[in-house]
Design an enzyme around this catalytic site. Structure first.
Site: not given
Lengths: 404, 122
Positions: A73-74, A181, A201, A203, A242, A328
């Site tokens: 997706a990026t 998402q 995406s 994954h 490819t 953090c």
């Protein structure tokens, strides 16, 4: 040590065993290059790619020819924004997006700013939704693209994609949606929603990492993209390289299974999520929901357990995988920009935990996780000076803190 | 990611609680917006810290730094306690560079508690 519990499905999902099974032959006996047009090995690979293309298209109401395979997706987001910007720059150099987009869109938009494009980053309300009137008012003569995500990755809030699509169409502006998402979790139909470009995406929906797709509309309007990767003219010239046949077979299988099981899965996962949320609000006070109450991904709930810092909470949840918007836990030491955009104060952003559930989450796991979270929040609040103050009725905002 | 000492203090923090009385000094440092607030208290008899308690909102390293601070200052004179530095704490807990500010906060908390006691008992 008890078995680890995975509640971070919004980060990534395991590959469904059925997906893996479909992929395996394409690593070994059917290893051909889909671009080898003159022998059996190539034909077999091409056949598999065609089928995957059909399966992806079917899930989102598109035509197979409108699917461009990418590495994820990026890359899809990059190709959509950069490809449109380069191709349509003569028409205008204005792009509209929103402050809570994924970094794949935001960083690409910022890059385009350095190349002479102007980008409007729309704000969101406290549930994470944009204002449609404001969106429409932002469109100008030189606006070439609107890019708004279908579902937010941190809070799960859904944007009104259909309404946005209608506005884009009315003004003749292209509409890209990062649906990473959403696809496979909720119904997505590019025709009904009036989307011109859509990022997918594998994954995030039980397919393998490293593969995705960009839907590129071919009719009304025919969207043209300037390629960002050159060399061989694969994917109708829009994305050379490819094809990763086993990965694509996995993406296709993941889409097919999602299409068949999504409706029932959403009901089951939503019930589990609500059960988890209810357990927290029953056992604990000062629990804030980040995101929209209703218009939200079924498997996601982002909560701030006030007065307990997110990283310290996660440290107590050993064996439970979740995410936090706490500074953090990030390399930048800044709390989540998404939560900031909602107007969630930094003090609550530091306390946020995202629970994302999925296909393989069981009720037993969920109950065990809830128990552990409640015990840890309770323990950490016993040592939190802020919880004491809140219990005593002291308004923390009335105190002059020495920021550091 | 965390040193064994940080984990130990996180799981079994020393001296959590609060102190009351004339002979108590209190230091509160940090800010909720920054993700950490430490409250450290000392009970003083004849210039010596006889008890110390803390409460901390913050990450595991912040909790460990304040827990260790209370352990170290017990039995010390006010001046000795005020000499504890953040690098002493960071070194003892093996804090990584991104967590150094937790030890700075603990040093500040000790100094603030000592200062508060001195101001209230002049």
């Amino acid at each position: 040590m008890s078995k680890p519990i995975y509640l971070d499905y919004a980060a990534t999902t395991p590959v469904d065993p059925r997906v893996l099974e479909a992929m395996l032959p394409y690593f070994t006996e059917r290893f051909g290059n889909a671009a080898s047009r003159n022998h059996l090995f190539g034909w077999k690979a091409e056949e598999a790619v065609d089928q995957a293309r059909q399966e992806v298209a079917a899930l989102i109401g598109a035509q197979a020819k409108e699917i461009v395979f990418t590495s994820g997706a990026t890359e899809s987001d990059n190709l959509a924004l950069l490809g449109v910007a380069e191709m349509y720059q003569e028409q205008g150099k204005h792009i509209i997006t929103c402050v809570t987009e994924h970094k794949a869109v935001l960083d690409t938009a910022h890059y385009l700013e350095t190349k002479g494009f102007e980008v409007t980053f729309l704000p969101v309300d406290k549930a994470g939704r944009i204002d449609l009137t404001q969106l429409e008012a932002t469109i100008r003569e030189d606006t070439i693209l609107i890019s708004l995500m279908a579902a937010n990755n941190e809070i799960g809030t859904l944007h009104p994609i259909k309404e946005i699509g209608a506005i884009a169409k009315k003004h003749g502006v292209l509409f890209h949606s990062d649906a990473t998402q959403a696809v496979g979790k909720i119904p997505v139909d590019v025709q009904e929603m009036g989307v011109d470009l859509l990022s997918i995406s594998a994954h995030k929906m039980y397919g393998p990492k490293g593969v995705g797709a960009l839907y590129v509309r071919r009719r009304k309007p025919r969207v043209r993209l300037a390629p960002q990767i050159h060399g061989g003219g694969h994917e109708r010239g829009m994305r050379s390289g490819t094809l990763a046949v086993p990965q694509l077979v996995g993406l296709g299988a993941a889409c097919r299974i999602a299409g068949e099981e999504m409706a029932a899965e959403a009901i089951r996962v939503r019930a589990l999520r609500d059960r988890l949320h209810k357990k927290f609000t029953t056992a604990l006070d000062f629990v804030h929901l980040n995101g929209h109450e209703e218009l939200r991904l079924p498997g996601l709930v982002n909560l701030s357990f006030a007065f307990v810092e997110g990283e310290s909470l996660m440290m107590g949840l050993e064996n439970i995988a979740v995410s936090s918007g706490s500074a953090c836990t990030s390399a930048s030491l800044e709390p989540s920009y998404v939560l900031r955009a909602l107007g969630v104060g930094d003090e609550l952003a530091h306390c946020s935990i995202r629970f994302s559930l999925g296909r393989f989450t069981t009720e037993e796991e969920l109950d065990r996780a809830a128990e552990k979270v409640i015990a840890t929040v309770t323990r950490l609040r016993e040592m939190s000076p802020l919880y004491d103050m809140a219990k005593e009725g002291i308004d923390l905002k009335s105190i002059q803190w020495a920021a550091h | 990611m965390y040193s064994d000492k940080v984990i130990d203090h996180y799981n079994a923090p020393r001296n959590v609680g609060k102190l009351d009385g004339e002979d108590v000094g209190t230091g509160i440092v940090g800010a909720p917006e920054c993700g950490d607030v430490m409250k450290l208290q000392v009970k003083v008899e004849e210039g010596r810290i006889v008890d110390a308690k803390f409460k901390t909102f913050g990450c595991g390293s912040a909790i460990a730094s304040s827990s260790l601070a209370t352990e170290w200052i017990k039995g010390k004179t006010l001046d000795e306690a005020a000499q504890i530095t953040n690098s002493d704490i960071a070194e003892e807990l093996n804090l990584p560079p991104v967590k150094i500010h937790c030890s700075v906060l603990a040093e500040d908390a000790i100094k603030a508690a000592v200062k508060d006691y001195k101001e209230r008992n002049q």
